[in-house]
Design an enzyme around this catalytic site. Structure first.
Site, PDB file in Angstrom:
ATOM      1  N   ARG A 142     -24.760  -1.413  41.825  1.00  0.00           N
ATOM      2  CA  ARG A 142     -25.160  -0.771  43.083  1.00  0.00           C
ATOM      3  C   ARG A 142     -24.294  -1.219  44.259  1.00  0.00           C
ATOM      4  O   ARG A 142     -24.438  -0.702  45.365  1.00  0.00           O
ATOM      5  CB  ARG A 142     -26.637  -1.095  43.412  1.00  0.00           C
ATOM      6  N   TYR A 145     -22.183   0.951  46.779  1.00  0.00           N
ATOM      7  CA  TYR A 145     -22.966   1.638  47.815  1.00  0.00           C
ATOM      8  C   TYR A 145     -23.555   0.637  48.804  1.00  0.00           C
ATOM      9  O   TYR A 145     -23.359   0.761  50.016  1.00  0.00           O
ATOM     10  CB  TYR A 145     -24.077   2.437  47.128  1.00  0.00           C
ATOM     11  N   ASN A 174     -35.939   5.849  51.502  1.00  0.00           N
ATOM     12  CA  ASN A 174     -35.970   7.003  50.579  1.00  0.00           C
ATOM     13  C   ASN A 174     -36.585   8.256  51.209  1.00  0.00           C
ATOM     14  O   ASN A 174     -37.755   8.260  51.575  1.00  0.00           O
ATOM     15  CB  ASN A 174     -36.768   6.672  49.319  1.00  0.00           C
ATOM     16  N   ASP A 272     -32.130  -2.844  40.205  1.00  0.00           N
ATOM     17  CA  ASP A 272     -33.057  -1.884  40.821  1.00  0.00           C
ATOM     18  C   ASP A 272     -34.078  -2.659  41.682  1.00  0.00           C
ATOM     19  O   ASP A 272     -34.805  -3.505  41.168  1.00  0.00           O
ATOM     20  CB  ASP A 272     -33.783  -1.140  39.689  1.00  0.00           C
TER      21      ASP A 272
HETATM   22  P1  NAD Z   1     -26.193  14.077  49.522  1.00  0.00           P
HETATM   23  O1  NAD Z   1     -25.454  13.581  48.321  1.00  0.00           O
HETATM   24  O2  NAD Z   1     -27.024  15.299  49.363  1.00  0.00           O
HETATM   25  O3  NAD Z   1     -25.196  14.351  50.732  1.00  0.00           O
HETATM   26  C1  NAD Z   1     -23.995  13.658  50.922  1.00  0.00           C
HETATM   27  C2  NAD Z   1     -22.956  14.673  51.366  1.00  0.00           C
HETATM   28  O4  NAD Z   1     -21.724  13.992  51.639  1.00  0.00           O
HETATM   29  C3  NAD Z   1     -22.646  15.725  50.285  1.00  0.00           C
HETATM   30  O5  NAD Z   1     -22.616  17.009  50.852  1.00  0.00           O
HETATM   31  C4  NAD Z   1     -21.266  15.307  49.788  1.00  0.00           C
HETATM   32  O6  NAD Z   1     -20.519  16.378  49.240  1.00  0.00           O
HETATM   33  C5  NAD Z   1     -20.654  14.702  51.031  1.00  0.00           C
HETATM   34  N1  NAD Z   1     -19.579  13.734  50.756  1.00  0.00           N
HETATM   35  C6  NAD Z   1     -19.614  12.681  49.899  1.00  0.00           C
HETATM   36  N2  NAD Z   1     -18.456  12.025  49.939  1.00  0.00           N
HETATM   37  C7  NAD Z   1     -17.667  12.687  50.828  1.00  0.00           C
HETATM   38  C8  NAD Z   1     -16.340  12.494  51.295  1.00  0.00           C
HETATM   39  N3  NAD Z   1     -15.581  11.479  50.849  1.00  0.00           N
HETATM   40  N4  NAD Z   1     -15.846  13.353  52.211  1.00  0.00           N
HETATM   41  C9  NAD Z   1     -16.607  14.385  52.679  1.00  0.00           C
HETATM   42  N5  NAD Z   1     -17.873  14.618  52.268  1.00  0.00           N
HETATM   43  C10 NAD Z   1     -18.383  13.768  51.362  1.00  0.00           C
HETATM   44  O7  NAD Z   1     -27.064  12.858  50.056  1.00  0.00           O
HETATM   45  P2  NAD Z   1     -28.069  12.766  51.289  1.00  0.00           P
HETATM   46  O8  NAD Z   1     -29.365  12.296  50.756  1.00  0.00           O
HETATM   47  O9  NAD Z   1     -28.011  13.991  52.108  1.00  0.00           O
HETATM   48  O10 NAD Z   1     -27.441  11.530  52.087  1.00  0.00           O
HETATM   49  C11 NAD Z   1     -26.753  11.700  53.328  1.00  0.00           C
HETATM   50  C12 NAD Z   1     -26.441  10.328  53.916  1.00  0.00           C
HETATM   51  O11 NAD Z   1     -27.660   9.625  54.163  1.00  0.00           O
HETATM   52  C13 NAD Z   1     -25.601   9.448  53.009  1.00  0.00           C
HETATM   53  O12 NAD Z   1     -24.673   8.737  53.789  1.00  0.00           O
HETATM   54  C14 NAD Z   1     -26.611   8.495  52.408  1.00  0.00           C
HETATM   55  O13 NAD Z   1     -26.029   7.264  52.067  1.00  0.00           O
HETATM   56  C15 NAD Z   1     -27.611   8.358  53.535  1.00  0.00           C
HETATM   57  N6  NAD Z   1     -28.939   7.964  53.023  1.00  0.00           N
HETATM   58  C16 NAD Z   1     -29.756   8.889  52.430  1.00  0.00           C
HETATM   59  C17 NAD Z   1     -30.993   8.494  51.946  1.00  0.00           C
HETATM   60  C18 NAD Z   1     -31.960   9.462  51.322  1.00  0.00           C
HETATM   61  O14 NAD Z   1     -33.040   9.034  50.883  1.00  0.00           O
HETATM   62  N7  NAD Z   1     -31.698  10.750  51.274  1.00  0.00           N
HETATM   63  C19 NAD Z   1     -31.385   7.137  52.028  1.00  0.00           C
HETATM   64  C20 NAD Z   1     -30.514   6.227  52.615  1.00  0.00           C
HETATM   65  C21 NAD Z   1     -29.289   6.663  53.120  1.00  0.00           C
HETATM   66  N1  UDP Z   2     -36.627   6.131  38.918  1.00  0.00           N
HETATM   67  C1  UDP Z   2     -37.435   6.440  37.829  1.00  0.00           C
HETATM   68  N2  UDP Z   2     -37.178   7.587  37.152  1.00  0.00           N
HETATM   69  C2  UDP Z   2     -36.199   8.457  37.499  1.00  0.00           C
HETATM   70  C3  UDP Z   2     -35.390   8.151  38.628  1.00  0.00           C
HETATM   71  C4  UDP Z   2     -35.627   6.969  39.307  1.00  0.00           C
HETATM   72  O1  UDP Z   2     -38.357   5.692  37.482  1.00  0.00           O
HETATM   73  O2  UDP Z   2     -36.048   9.499  36.831  1.00  0.00           O
HETATM   74  C5  UDP Z   2     -36.919   4.900  39.681  1.00  0.00           C
HETATM   75  C6  UDP Z   2     -35.696   4.027  39.953  1.00  0.00           C
HETATM   76  O3  UDP Z   2     -35.489   3.127  38.879  1.00  0.00           O
HETATM   77  C7  UDP Z   2     -36.113   3.323  41.237  1.00  0.00           C
HETATM   78  C8  UDP Z   2     -36.978   4.362  41.951  1.00  0.00           C
HETATM   79  O4  UDP Z   2     -37.375   5.296  40.955  1.00  0.00           O
HETATM   80  O5  UDP Z   2     -36.910   2.197  40.936  1.00  0.00           O
HETATM   81  C9  UDP Z   2     -36.250   5.083  43.081  1.00  0.00           C
HETATM   82  O6  UDP Z   2     -35.054   5.583  42.547  1.00  0.00           O
HETATM   83  P1  UDP Z   2     -34.048   6.503  43.381  1.00  0.00           P
HETATM   84  O7  UDP Z   2     -32.839   6.683  42.527  1.00  0.00           O
HETATM   85  O8  UDP Z   2     -34.748   7.711  43.856  1.00  0.00           O
HETATM   86  O9  UDP Z   2     -33.697   5.661  44.684  1.00  0.00           O
HETATM   87  P2  UDP Z   2     -33.291   4.133  44.961  1.00  0.00           P
HETATM   88  O10 UDP Z   2     -33.384   3.328  43.701  1.00  0.00           O
HETATM   89  O11 UDP Z   2     -31.905   4.203  45.472  1.00  0.00           O
HETATM   90  O12 UDP Z   2     -34.289   3.698  45.969  1.00  0.00           O
END
Ligand code: NAD
Ligand code: UDP
Length: 311
Positions: A142, A145, A174, A272
């Protein structure tokens, strides 16, 4: 007043919802994406809007636009996707932020970084306040990231201190909702799609690990509030403090979908996190923000979306 706003990652789950919201509020939006995990279908309803521009570009390569605000969302976010090419993820997390900061510095723009609760790693403090420095493995699967996002925050604060760049940093917990990719691999989309298809529900580990799930509209409300106030630059947690085990989530989804799917248990992926829940005292104090959509309501909306997607 109308603002010119760049959204990197604008074709992804959060970016497409944010693009729509900022356009509806009367702004001009440039949506930049390389479609690594994003989709044209997420923004196709926006492309005819004269205030919307779509630019296919990788955030790792420099770019130049005349903008007032930058939201940097570009980065694969689901564990299977960010682990597929970890070097690309780290490059995106670092060079993407540098390129946004350089543009903000040149234009005098305000720049927003989508950081993450992953900066807390597998947290030893619960719930997690912004003052907690985290418990992160620097060499695990992980790390591309988690450490990438941590360096992202470092860059934001060093550009702020060294060059006076106007920054805002949010730590997202999340989040789920419409326009998540059904094959994204995150838990909410996986469970709903599996339940709708009558496939086995894949619980990783014993399912006792916890997460706190925020509905997308609530999250974006927090983004816009943080970006449009002058008191606090962050980092600030935005998330829903309701905490659930993955077993509880699976049971909720099965009941709502009225699915016959069976729970199946699979190995827990490395590193995880066992628990995660935001402390949102700062968001309440500085942004007057708290989530409004409970998990039960939000799941209904997400299930309605995925039902149209997978038929
Ligand atoms: P997502 O994967 O749907 O969106 C990410 C977008 O970025 C995609 O459209 C992808 O094509 C684009 N992308 C990736 N790498 C790129 C690059 N090198 N150049 C240009 N575009 C690029 O994910 P999301 O859930 O919409 O996440 C958006 C942001 O929010 C991310 O930075 C993610 O780390 C952050 N974030 C999201 C969550 C969540 O729960 N959704 C939680 C924590 C952080
Ligand atoms: N997870 C799960 N089944 C799935 C996908 C994820 O049990 O099909 C669990 C995963 O191991 C983690 C939690 O759900 O403990 C959240 O996972 P997710 O990938 O959504 O986000 P993150 O781990 O980055 O918070």
């Amino acid at each position: 007043m109308l603002k010119k706003i760049l959204i990197t990652g604008g074709a992804g789950f959060l970016g497409s919802n944010l693009s729509e919201r900022l356009l509806n509020e009367g702004n001009k939006v440039i949506c930049m994406d390389n479609f690594y995990t994003g989709f044209k279908r997420n923004i196709e309803h926006l492309v005819d809007n004269p205030n919307f521009d779509l630019v296919e570009h990788d955030v790792i390569e420099p770019f130049d636009f005349d903008v007032d605000q930058i939201y940097n969302l570009a980065c694969p976010a689901s564990p299977p996707h960010y682990q597929q090419d970890p070097l690309f993820t780290t490059r995106t997390a670092i060079f993407g932020v540098i390129n946004c900061l350089e543009l903000a510095r040149k234009n005098g723009a305000r720049v927003f970084q989508a950081s993450t609760s992953e900066v807390y790693g597998d947290p030893l403090i619960h719930p997690q306040p912004e003052s907690y420095w985290g418990s992160v493995n620097p060499i695990g699967i992980r790390s591309c990231y988690d450490e990438g996002k941590r360096v992202g925050e470092t860059l934001m604060f060093d550009y702020h201190r060294q060059h006076g760049v106007d920054i805002r940093v949010v730590r997202i917990f999340n989040t789920y909702g419409p326009r998540m990719n059904p094959d994204d691999g995150r838990v909410v989309s996986n469970f709903i799609v599996q339940a709708l298809r009558g496939e086995d529900i894949t619980i990783y580990g014993d399912g006792e690990q916890t997460r706190s799930f925020c509905y997308v509209d609530d999250l974006l409300d927090g983004f816009v509030r943080l970006m449009n106030q002058d008191e606090h630059i962050g980092p600030i947690n935005i998330g829903n403090p309701g905490e659930f085990t993955m077993l509880e989530l699976a049971e909720k989804v099965l009941k709502k979908v009225k699915s016959e799917s069976k729970l199946t248990f699979h190995p827990l992926p490395g590193d995880d996190p066992k628990q995660r829940k935001p402390d949102i005292i700062l968001a309440k104090r500085y942004l007057n923000w708290e989530p409004k959509v409970a998990l039960d309501q939000g799941l209904d909306k997400a299930i309605a979306y995925f039902s149209t997607m997978i038929k």
